[in-house]
Design an enzyme around this catalytic site. Sequence first.
Site, PDB file in Angstrom:
ATOM      1  N   LYS A   1      -2.942   3.508  -3.344  1.00  0.00           N
ATOM      2  CA  LYS A   1      -3.267   4.369  -1.431  1.00  0.00           C
ATOM      3  C   LYS A   1      -2.906   5.735  -1.751  1.00  0.00           C
ATOM      4  CE  LYS A   1       1.174   3.305   0.031  1.00  0.00           C
ATOM      5  NZ  LYS A   1       2.318   3.905  -1.503  1.00  0.00           N
TER       6      LYS A   1
ATOM      7  N   ARG B   1       6.969   2.937   7.400  1.00  0.00           N
ATOM      8  CA  ARG B   1       7.353   2.414   6.098  1.00  0.00           C
ATOM      9  C   ARG B   1       8.243   0.776   6.655  1.00  0.00           C
ATOM     10  NH1 ARG B   1       5.868   5.681   1.818  1.00  0.00           N
ATOM     11  NH2 ARG B   1       7.213   4.880  -0.175  1.00  0.00           N
TER      12      ARG B   1
ATOM     13  N   ARG C   1       2.134   6.914 -14.678  1.00  0.00           N
ATOM     14  CA  ARG C   1       1.819   7.449 -13.703  1.00  0.00           C
ATOM     15  C   ARG C   1       3.264   8.713 -13.923  1.00  0.00           C
ATOM     16  NH1 ARG C   1       1.977   6.983  -7.396  1.00  0.00           N
ATOM     17  NH2 ARG C   1       4.206   7.137  -7.814  1.00  0.00           N
TER      18      ARG C   1
ATOM     19  N   ARG D   1       6.722  12.473 -12.550  1.00  0.00           N
ATOM     20  CA  ARG D   1       7.590  11.951 -10.850  1.00  0.00           C
ATOM     21  C   ARG D   1       9.656  11.431 -11.977  1.00  0.00           C
ATOM     22  NH1 ARG D   1       4.724   9.362  -6.469  1.00  0.00           N
ATOM     23  NH2 ARG D   1       6.258   8.692  -5.795  1.00  0.00           N
TER      24      ARG D   1
ATOM     25  N   ARG E   1      12.869   1.173  -4.539  1.00  0.00           N
ATOM     26  CA  ARG E   1      11.529   1.063  -4.599  1.00  0.00           C
ATOM     27  C   ARG E   1      10.683   0.034  -4.102  1.00  0.00           C
ATOM     28  NH1 ARG E   1       8.071   5.268  -7.567  1.00  0.00           N
ATOM     29  NH2 ARG E   1       6.956   5.647  -5.729  1.00  0.00           N
TER      30      ARG E   1
HETATM   31  P1  AMP Z   1       6.037   7.610  -1.713  1.00  0.00           P
HETATM   32  O1  AMP Z   1       5.163   9.222  -2.821  1.00  0.00           O
HETATM   33  O2  AMP Z   1       4.897   7.912  -0.730  1.00  0.00           O
HETATM   34  O3  AMP Z   1       5.825   6.342  -2.887  1.00  0.00           O
HETATM   35  O4  AMP Z   1       7.368   7.916  -1.391  1.00  0.00           O
HETATM   36  C1  AMP Z   1       8.514   8.599  -2.156  1.00  0.00           C
HETATM   37  C2  AMP Z   1       9.306   8.662  -1.722  1.00  0.00           C
HETATM   38  O5  AMP Z   1       9.783   9.174  -0.361  1.00  0.00           O
HETATM   39  C3  AMP Z   1      10.110   7.026  -1.397  1.00  0.00           C
HETATM   40  O6  AMP Z   1      10.322   6.230  -2.042  1.00  0.00           O
HETATM   41  C4  AMP Z   1      11.229   7.541  -0.176  1.00  0.00           C
HETATM   42  O7  AMP Z   1      12.039   8.166  -0.463  1.00  0.00           O
HETATM   43  C5  AMP Z   1      10.002   8.409   0.273  1.00  0.00           C
HETATM   44  N1  AMP Z   1       9.994   8.142   1.887  1.00  0.00           N
HETATM   45  C6  AMP Z   1       7.630   8.664   1.535  1.00  0.00           C
HETATM   46  N2  AMP Z   1       7.293   7.885   2.787  1.00  0.00           N
HETATM   47  C7  AMP Z   1       8.140   7.428   3.530  1.00  0.00           C
HETATM   48  C8  AMP Z   1       9.058   6.864   4.509  1.00  0.00           C
HETATM   49  N3  AMP Z   1       7.564   6.707   5.596  1.00  0.00           N
HETATM   50  N4  AMP Z   1       9.739   6.783   4.968  1.00  0.00           N
HETATM   51  C9  AMP Z   1      11.208   7.126   4.237  1.00  0.00           C
HETATM   52  N5  AMP Z   1      10.960   7.538   3.060  1.00  0.00           N
HETATM   53  C10 AMP Z   1       9.960   7.844   3.254  1.00  0.00           C
END
Ligand code: AMP
Length: 193
Positions: free
Chosen positions: A13, A88, A128, A134, A145
């Site tokens: 996404k 989320r 990745r 990361r 996650r």
């Molecule tokens: P992502 O890059 O979207 O996979 O996000 C990486 C990490 O950031 C996630 O595993 C959460 O720890 C945090 N995170 C990102 N977006 C949110 C959200 N909307 N609510 C809470 N934590 C978030």
Amino acid sequence: MRLIFLGPPGAGKGTQASILGKNLGTLHISTGELLRQERKDKTKRGVEAQSYIDRGALVPDRVVMEIVHEQLTKPEAKKGWILDGFPRNVSQADALDELLIGVSQQSYDCVISFEVPESVLVERLKERAIKEGRTDDTPEVLRNRLQSYHEETAPLIKFYGDRKKLEIINGFMSMEAVTGALKEVVDDLKKNI
Ligand code: AMP
């Protein structure tokens, strides 16, 4: 055009939001990216978010809502936006509704959910981890996650489905094919806006 992208980690996404955001000239708001930047800059929010990101847990809603509020009140947001990785959980979705009423007296146009089989996600995320380095792509954090996606985020599919605002895209195709499928959905939406 105001869009919300839903999907598990590794569904593609972020990549698709970046491509579509450029094509539409709208703001691409990735809460994950913004949180990682704040962590790097050691802001107060970044420091608070760090331990959650590092163990693959959701950062507290209060922190995330502050960031989203800042983004949606930017002048650039008037042209439209793509929310990538937010909301989320159901309480963030409720808070977004309230925020949108306050900010623009408007709502989102569509929620697009990217579906990819779990085994494919795990393989993609392993790749990745090597490519992007990361810290939250390690096997244990990854498990958390994915679990947090299933427990907290996946209920949003029903939440938005019940509102008849949901489109589902098969994310288990080439990047170009997913971009094409997404374009069809967006073209249809444009006709109705
Ligand atoms: P992502 O890059 O979207 O996979 O996000 C990486 C990490 O950031 C996630 O595993 C959460 O720890 C945090 N995170 C990102 N977006 C949110 C959200 N909307 N609510 C809470 N934590 C978030």
